[in-house]
Motif scaffolding. Structure first.
Motif, PDB file in Angstrom:
ATOM      1  N   ARG A 139       0.850  -1.199   0.000  1.00  0.00           N
ATOM      2  CA  ARG A 139       0.000   0.000   0.000  1.00  0.00           C
ATOM      3  C   ARG A 139       0.887   1.251   0.000  1.00  0.00           C
ATOM      4  O   ARG A 139       1.879   1.294   0.726  1.00  0.00           O
ATOM      5  N   PRO A 140       0.502   2.275  -0.763  1.00  0.00           N
ATOM      6  CA  PRO A 140       1.273   3.513  -0.708  1.00  0.00           C
ATOM      7  C   PRO A 140       1.161   4.166   0.664  1.00  0.00           C
ATOM      8  O   PRO A 140       0.143   4.006   1.344  1.00  0.00           O
ATOM      9  N   ALA A 141       2.185   4.889   1.075  1.00  0.00           N
ATOM     10  CA  ALA A 141       2.163   5.573   2.375  1.00  0.00           C
ATOM     11  C   ALA A 141       1.087   6.647   2.377  1.00  0.00           C
ATOM     12  O   ALA A 141       0.893   7.354   1.386  1.00  0.00           O
TER      13      ALA A 141
ATOM     14  N   THR B 100       7.405  -2.178  -3.285  1.00  0.00           N
ATOM     15  CA  THR B 100       6.769  -2.340  -4.585  1.00  0.00           C
ATOM     16  C   THR B 100       6.243  -3.776  -4.673  1.00  0.00           C
ATOM     17  O   THR B 100       6.638  -4.639  -3.861  1.00  0.00           O
ATOM     18  N   ALA B 101       5.392  -4.040  -5.659  1.00  0.00           N
ATOM     19  CA  ALA B 101       4.882  -5.405  -5.847  1.00  0.00           C
ATOM     20  C   ALA B 101       6.043  -6.376  -6.058  1.00  0.00           C
ATOM     21  O   ALA B 101       6.036  -7.498  -5.525  1.00  0.00           O
ATOM     22  N   GLU B 102       7.062  -5.933  -6.798  1.00  0.00           N
ATOM     23  CA  GLU B 102       8.206  -6.811  -7.083  1.00  0.00           C
ATOM     24  C   GLU B 102       8.996  -7.101  -5.800  1.00  0.00           C
ATOM     25  O   GLU B 102       9.430  -8.229  -5.566  1.00  0.00           O
ATOM     26  N   GLU B 103       9.178  -6.067  -4.996  1.00  0.00           N
ATOM     27  CA  GLU B 103       9.911  -6.278  -3.733  1.00  0.00           C
ATOM     28  C   GLU B 103       9.140  -7.228  -2.810  1.00  0.00           C
ATOM     29  O   GLU B 103       9.736  -8.080  -2.141  1.00  0.00           O
ATOM     30  N   PHE B 104       7.817  -7.077  -2.800  1.00  0.00           N
ATOM     31  CA  PHE B 104       7.002  -7.947  -1.947  1.00  0.00           C
ATOM     32  C   PHE B 104       7.087  -9.383  -2.450  1.00  0.00           C
ATOM     33  O   PHE B 104       7.238 -10.327  -1.663  1.00  0.00           O
ATOM     34  N   ASP B 105       7.017  -9.562  -3.797  1.00  0.00           N
ATOM     35  CA  ASP B 105       7.158 -10.904  -4.391  1.00  0.00           C
ATOM     36  C   ASP B 105       8.453 -11.555  -3.920  1.00  0.00           C
ATOM     37  O   ASP B 105       8.481 -12.750  -3.603  1.00  0.00           O
ATOM     38  N   ALA B 106       9.530 -10.766  -3.892  1.00  0.00           N
ATOM     39  CA  ALA B 106      10.846 -11.297  -3.520  1.00  0.00           C
ATOM     40  C   ALA B 106      10.848 -11.746  -2.052  1.00  0.00           C
ATOM     41  O   ALA B 106      11.433 -12.782  -1.718  1.00  0.00           O
ATOM     42  N   LEU B 107      10.170 -10.989  -1.186  1.00  0.00           N
ATOM     43  CA  LEU B 107      10.090 -11.382   0.228  1.00  0.00           C
ATOM     44  C   LEU B 107       9.347 -12.707   0.375  1.00  0.00           C
ATOM     45  O   LEU B 107       9.757 -13.588   1.134  1.00  0.00           O
ATOM     46  N   VAL B 108       8.250 -12.837  -0.393  1.00  0.00           N
ATOM     47  CA  VAL B 108       7.464 -14.079  -0.341  1.00  0.00           C
ATOM     48  C   VAL B 108       8.324 -15.242  -0.841  1.00  0.00           C
ATOM     49  O   VAL B 108       8.423 -16.296  -0.187  1.00  0.00           O
TER      50      VAL B 108
END
Ligand code: 5GP
Length: 197
Positions: A47-49, A63-71
């Protein structure tokens, strides 16, 4: 459920969940501001701040990509899509480090996330934040005026399902007044609420 009887060993981790608009965010903000003895987990989110929100204090904004990487890297203890839009997740290592350091950890997360933590960490304490009444929940959701009428309707339907999850929890706290509910939570966590006048 009897709030004064403990049947489980204290794990150091307490999960606070509850229906949409019950005031989980308000209670956790109150705890952040008033109870430094509680280590409030900072979630990752796509979500944006919002104005005033600070990276690393309120959330880690991804970002969506950063979140994907965490998952993909297994770095999230739990994660969920909340309100059908953004993803939110708890960073496993930060929670584990805080527990190892002897801190009392609080996760303020949605119901889907609470269920995942129950699988991964059944020894945690699970606290359900409940509205004083259905009428009051509707008043809070409509009153904050941040959602369209259609979105309000959708969230109230979700809230009905979420309220039915109460028996899955170890304890219930009624959010009638934020300071009182926060003090009850801190006491449940085995901490002494500092005296506030
Ligand atoms: P908000 O966008 O208003 O800050 O939060 C929206 C919802 O996301 C709240 O119900 C909050 O409990 C939930 N939430 C915040 N962090 C997490 C998290 O790490 N995991 C899950 N599953 N839900 C979260």
């Amino acid at each position: 459920m009897e709030n004064t009887v403990r049947t489980k060993a204290r794990s150091g981790v307490t999960v606070l969940a509850g229906p949409t608009a019950v005031g989980k965010g308000t209670v956790s903000t109150f705890i952040r501001d008033n109870y430094p003895q509680v280590w409030l987990s900072v979630s990752a989110t796509t979500r944006p701040a919002r104005p005033g929100e600070v990276e690393g204090v309120h959330y880690f904004f991804k970002t969506a990509e950063e979140f994907d990487a965490l998952v993909a890297a297994g770095e999230l203890l739990e994660w969920a899509v909340v309100h059908g839009v953004n993803r939110y997740g708890t960073l496993r290592s930060t929670v584990e480090d805080a527990v190892a350091a002897g801190r009392s950890v609080l996760l303020e997360i949605d119901l889907q996330g609470a269920r995942q933590v129950k699988q991964a960490m059944p020894e945690a304490d699970f606290v359900f934040l409940s509205p004083p009444s259905w009428h009051e929940l509707v008043r809070r959701l409509v009153g904050r005026g941040t959602e369209s009428a259609q979105e309000q309707h959708r969230r109230l339907e979700t809230a009905k399902l979420e309220l039915a999850a109460q028996p899955e929890f170890d304890y219930t706290i009624i959010n009638d007044e934020v300071g009182r509910a926060a003090a009850e939570l801190v006491t449940l966590m085995g901490l002494t609420p500092s005296h506030r006048d």
